[in-house]
Design a protein around this motif. Structure first.
Motif, PDB file in Angstrom:
ATOM      1  N   ALA A 163       0.850  -1.186   0.000  1.00 54.41           N
ATOM      2  CA  ALA A 163       0.000   0.000   0.000  1.00 54.41           C
ATOM      3  C   ALA A 163       0.887   1.238   0.000  1.00 54.41           C
ATOM      4  CB  ALA A 163      -0.927   0.016   1.211  1.00 54.41           C
ATOM      5  N   ILE A 164       0.419   2.274  -0.691  1.00 53.45           N
ATOM      6  CA  ILE A 164       1.104   3.564  -0.731  1.00 53.45           C
ATOM      7  C   ILE A 164       0.077   4.645  -0.416  1.00 53.45           C
ATOM      8  CG2 ILE A 164       2.341   5.231  -2.174  1.00 53.45           C
ATOM      9  CD1 ILE A 164       3.371   2.865  -3.834  1.00 53.45           C
ATOM     10  N   ILE A 165       0.454   5.580   0.444  1.00 52.66           N
ATOM     11  CA  ILE A 165      -0.396   6.729   0.732  1.00 52.66           C
ATOM     12  C   ILE A 165       0.397   7.998   0.436  1.00 52.66           C
ATOM     13  CG2 ILE A 165      -1.938   5.606   2.373  1.00 52.66           C
ATOM     14  CD1 ILE A 165      -0.268   6.644   4.658  1.00 52.66           C
ATOM     15  N   CYS A 166      -0.289   8.980  -0.117  1.00 49.89           N
ATOM     16  CA  CYS A 166       0.358  10.239  -0.483  1.00 49.89           C
ATOM     17  C   CYS A 166      -0.688  11.340  -0.403  1.00 49.89           C
ATOM     18  CB  CYS A 166       0.947  10.131  -1.886  1.00 49.89           C
ATOM     19  SG  CYS A 166       1.775  11.626  -2.461  1.00 49.89           S
ATOM     20  N   PHE A 167      -0.669  12.081   0.695  1.00 46.90           N
ATOM     21  CA  PHE A 167      -1.683  13.106   0.946  1.00 46.90           C
ATOM     22  C   PHE A 167      -1.080  14.509   0.849  1.00 46.90           C
ATOM     23  CE2 PHE A 167      -3.303   9.394   3.340  1.00 46.90           C
ATOM     24  CZ  PHE A 167      -4.549   9.280   2.750  1.00 46.90           C
ATOM     25  N   ASP A 168      -1.710  15.353   0.016  1.00 52.00           N
ATOM     26  CA  ASP A 168      -1.350  16.782  -0.079  1.00 52.00           C
ATOM     27  C   ASP A 168       0.114  16.973  -0.458  1.00 52.00           C
ATOM     28  OD1 ASP A 168      -3.991  17.596   0.856  1.00 52.00           O
ATOM     29  OD2 ASP A 168      -3.339  16.864   2.810  1.00 52.00           O
ATOM     30  N   VAL A 169       0.577  16.179  -1.409  1.00 52.32           N
ATOM     31  CA  VAL A 169       1.970  16.247  -1.838  1.00 52.32           C
ATOM     32  C   VAL A 169       2.095  16.485  -3.340  1.00 52.32           C
ATOM     33  CG1 VAL A 169       4.138  14.939  -2.043  1.00 52.32           C
ATOM     34  CG2 VAL A 169       2.763  14.754   0.037  1.00 52.32           C
ATOM     35  N   LEU A 170       1.292  15.820  -4.152  1.00 51.11           N
ATOM     36  CA  LEU A 170       1.472  15.824  -5.601  1.00 51.11           C
ATOM     37  C   LEU A 170       1.446  17.224  -6.196  1.00 51.11           C
ATOM     38  CD1 LEU A 170      -0.742  12.710  -6.341  1.00 51.11           C
ATOM     39  CD2 LEU A 170       1.736  12.853  -6.673  1.00 51.11           C
ATOM     40  N   GLU A 171       0.653  18.117  -5.642  1.00 53.25           N
ATOM     41  CA  GLU A 171       0.574  19.490  -6.161  1.00 53.25           C
ATOM     42  C   GLU A 171       1.836  20.299  -5.877  1.00 53.25           C
ATOM     43  OE1 GLU A 171      -1.674  19.515  -2.165  1.00 53.25           O
ATOM     44  OE2 GLU A 171      -1.326  18.158  -3.853  1.00 53.25           O
ATOM     45  N   HIS A 172       2.716  19.762  -5.030  1.00 52.23           N
ATOM     46  CA  HIS A 172       3.973  20.438  -4.710  1.00 52.23           C
ATOM     47  C   HIS A 172       5.120  19.984  -5.615  1.00 52.23           C
ATOM     48  CE1 HIS A 172       2.535  22.257  -0.893  1.00 52.23           C
ATOM     49  NE2 HIS A 172       1.764  21.177  -0.849  1.00 52.23           N
ATOM     50  N   LEU A 173       4.868  19.025  -6.495  1.00 55.78           N
ATOM     51  CA  LEU A 173       5.923  18.462  -7.334  1.00 55.78           C
ATOM     52  C   LEU A 173       5.914  19.100  -8.716  1.00 55.78           C
ATOM     53  CD1 LEU A 173       5.452  14.664  -6.489  1.00 55.78           C
ATOM     54  CD2 LEU A 173       6.882  16.350  -5.312  1.00 55.78           C
ATOM     55  N   ALA A 174       7.110  19.319  -9.249  1.00 53.92           N
ATOM     56  CA  ALA A 174       7.213  19.896 -10.584  1.00 53.92           C
ATOM     57  C   ALA A 174       6.698  18.935 -11.657  1.00 53.92           C
ATOM     58  CB  ALA A 174       8.658  20.290 -10.873  1.00 53.92           C
ATOM     59  N   ASP A 175       6.789  17.623 -11.383  1.00 49.97           N
ATOM     60  CA  ASP A 175       6.329  16.610 -12.332  1.00 49.97           C
ATOM     61  C   ASP A 175       5.590  15.507 -11.569  1.00 49.97           C
ATOM     62  OD1 ASP A 175       5.862  14.821 -14.366  1.00 49.97           O
ATOM     63  OD2 ASP A 175       7.943  14.713 -15.062  1.00 49.97           O
ATOM     64  N   PRO A 176       4.328  15.737 -11.218  1.00 53.13           N
ATOM     65  CA  PRO A 176       3.593  14.713 -10.456  1.00 53.13           C
ATOM     66  C   PRO A 176       3.389  13.421 -11.228  1.00 53.13           C
ATOM     67  CG  PRO A 176       2.112  16.460 -11.172  1.00 53.13           C
ATOM     68  CD  PRO A 176       3.494  16.923 -11.485  1.00 53.13           C
ATOM     69  N   THR A 177       3.372  13.482 -12.548  1.00 55.02           N
ATOM     70  CA  THR A 177       3.199  12.263 -13.345  1.00 55.02           C
ATOM     71  C   THR A 177       4.382  11.322 -13.154  1.00 55.02           C
ATOM     72  OG1 THR A 177       1.922  13.486 -14.988  1.00 55.02           O
ATOM     73  CG2 THR A 177       2.812  11.357 -15.663  1.00 55.02           C
ATOM     74  N   GLN A 178       5.574  11.882 -13.116  1.00 57.33           N
ATOM     75  CA  GLN A 178       6.758  11.056 -12.885  1.00 57.33           C
ATOM     76  C   GLN A 178       6.675  10.321 -11.555  1.00 57.33           C
ATOM     77  OE1 GLN A 178      10.540  13.115 -12.105  1.00 57.33           O
ATOM     78  NE2 GLN A 178      11.548  11.683 -13.483  1.00 57.33           N
ATOM     79  N   GLN A 179       6.225  11.022 -10.516  1.00 59.51           N
ATOM     80  CA  GLN A 179       6.090  10.383  -9.211  1.00 59.51           C
ATOM     81  C   GLN A 179       4.984   9.336  -9.223  1.00 59.51           C
ATOM     82  OE1 GLN A 179       8.193  10.791  -6.484  1.00 59.51           O
ATOM     83  NE2 GLN A 179       7.074   8.916  -5.996  1.00 59.51           N
ATOM     84  N   LEU A 180       3.894   9.619  -9.926  1.00 61.05           N
ATOM     85  CA  LEU A 180       2.803   8.650 -10.032  1.00 61.05           C
ATOM     86  C   LEU A 180       3.291   7.346 -10.660  1.00 61.05           C
ATOM     87  CD1 LEU A 180      -0.321   8.253  -9.668  1.00 61.05           C
ATOM     88  CD2 LEU A 180      -0.517   8.944 -12.065  1.00 61.05           C
ATOM     89  N   MET A 181       4.114   7.454 -11.695  1.00 57.56           N
ATOM     90  CA  MET A 181       4.613   6.255 -12.346  1.00 57.56           C
ATOM     91  C   MET A 181       5.638   5.520 -11.471  1.00 57.56           C
ATOM     92  SD  MET A 181       2.636   6.199 -14.750  1.00 57.56           S
ATOM     93  CE  MET A 181       3.254   4.604 -15.287  1.00 57.56           C
ATOM     94  N   GLN A 182       6.341   6.251 -10.617  1.00 58.51           N
ATOM     95  CA  GLN A 182       7.205   5.587  -9.646  1.00 58.51           C
ATOM     96  C   GLN A 182       6.369   4.807  -8.644  1.00 58.51           C
ATOM     97  OE1 GLN A 182      10.386   5.137  -9.574  1.00 58.51           O
ATOM     98  NE2 GLN A 182      10.558   4.227  -7.532  1.00 58.51           N
ATOM     99  N   PHE A 183       5.248   5.383  -8.225  1.00 58.49           N
ATOM    100  CA  PHE A 183       4.325   4.648  -7.353  1.00 58.49           C
ATOM    101  C   PHE A 183       3.847   3.365  -8.041  1.00 58.49           C
ATOM    102  CE2 PHE A 183       2.808   8.832  -5.230  1.00 58.49           C
ATOM    103  CZ  PHE A 183       3.876   8.791  -4.343  1.00 58.49           C
ATOM    104  N   HIS A 184       3.517   3.473  -9.327  1.00 58.10           N
ATOM    105  CA  HIS A 184       3.038   2.314 -10.076  1.00 58.10           C
ATOM    106  C   HIS A 184       4.091   1.218 -10.082  1.00 58.10           C
ATOM    107  CE1 HIS A 184       1.836  -0.060 -13.646  1.00 58.10           C
ATOM    108  NE2 HIS A 184       0.602   0.314 -13.324  1.00 58.10           N
ATOM    109  N   LYS A 185       5.326   1.608 -10.222  1.00 56.51           N
ATOM    110  CA  LYS A 185       6.433   0.650 -10.226  1.00 56.51           C
ATOM    111  C   LYS A 185       6.587  -0.028  -8.870  1.00 56.51           C
ATOM    112  CE  LYS A 185      11.475   0.488 -10.869  1.00 56.51           C
ATOM    113  NZ  LYS A 185      12.689   1.304 -11.174  1.00 56.51           N
TER     114      LYS A 185
END
Length: 248
Positions: A163-185
């Motif tokens: 399980a992965i949780i990520c609250f109120d963080v993605l909007e602070h990233l310059a490239d949230p898609t990159q982090q999303l795909m790292q989560f997928h991995k």
């Protein structure tokens, strides 16, 4: 609509936010009056710093060093004042988390602690790039007797998670898609991921450090819809739960 409220971790949070004020006082060496003053001023202080110093080309530097302990107070004030909203995210944690859990950008540790209190969770890995946050959450974990179950890391971590949780963080990233795909991995094939986001700088620009570029936001949602399938939940919260899309 009435939701179940007899969940032990939820009751512990509603009582005193997992003893948050006392932890802040002891960790920072503040008396109650000084703490209340810092909590009240924190949102304005952080917004002013964001307008003055924030640079999308140096986001790691801003969050890891420039904000210092101001973000600690701002997050503390938000969690203390938003117990209904936070409570719904804790319900999601109670409902969906088990096994090895990653809390990415865990801030002041509210969701890390809640995950650690879930019987089905075997390990929680907290990660945040702010060293003040990391030391504070390590202190909280020790005070609450959860040090054997929760491990605090500075920066990103490797490995697979149930399980992965990520609250109120993605909007602070310059490239949230990159982090999303790292989560997928990193997410196991049958794992669960709980996310929220706020791609908006606020009606009065109170969040100058939030991403709101339409192209980057659209790219994020396209990746989310392509690689994840939403799991319905009944709670009135912006947080969403997903699993991986498993294509033949």
């Amino acid at each position: 609509m009435t939701f179940p409220d007899n969940i032990p971790l939820l009751q512990a949070f509603w009582q005193d936010a997992f003893n948050l004020k006392q932890h802040l006082q002891d960790f920072l060496g503040l008396d109650p009056a000084a703490l209340e003053q810092r909590l009240q001023q924190s949102k304005q202080e952080l917004a002013a710093m964001g307008h003055r110093d924030f640079d999308w080309n140096a986001t790691d530097q801003f969050y890891s060093h420039q904000v210092g302990d101001i973000y600690l107070f701002e997050l503390g004030a938000w969690h203390l004042a938003s117990q209904d909203h936070i409570g719904d995210t804790l319900r999601l944690i109670h409902d969906h988390l088990q096994g090895r859990v990653l809390d990415f950008g865990g801030g002041i540790g509210t969701h890390t602690i809640a995950a650690g209190l879930c019987p089905g969770v075997t390990e929680v890995v907290y990660c945040d790039i702010n060293p003040v946050h990391q030391r504070f959450v390590q202190y909280r974990v020790e005070q609450l007797g959860l040090a054997d179950k929760i491990h605090c890391c500075l920066g990103e971590v490797e490995g697979e998670f149930d399980a992965i949780i990520c609250f109120d963080v993605l909007e602070h990233l310059a490239d949230p898609t990159q982090q999303l795909m790292q989560f997928h991995k990193q997410l196991s094939p049958q794992g669960r991921i709980i996310l929220n986001w706020y791609f908006f700088k606020g009606f009065t620009q109170e969040f100058p450090f939030h991403l709101d570029d339409p192209k980057l936001v659209e790219q994020f949602f396209l990746a989310l819809q392509t690689h994840f399938l939403e799991i319905f939940h009944p709670y009135f919260t912006t947080a969403r739960c997903y699993r991986k899309r498993l294509y033949p």
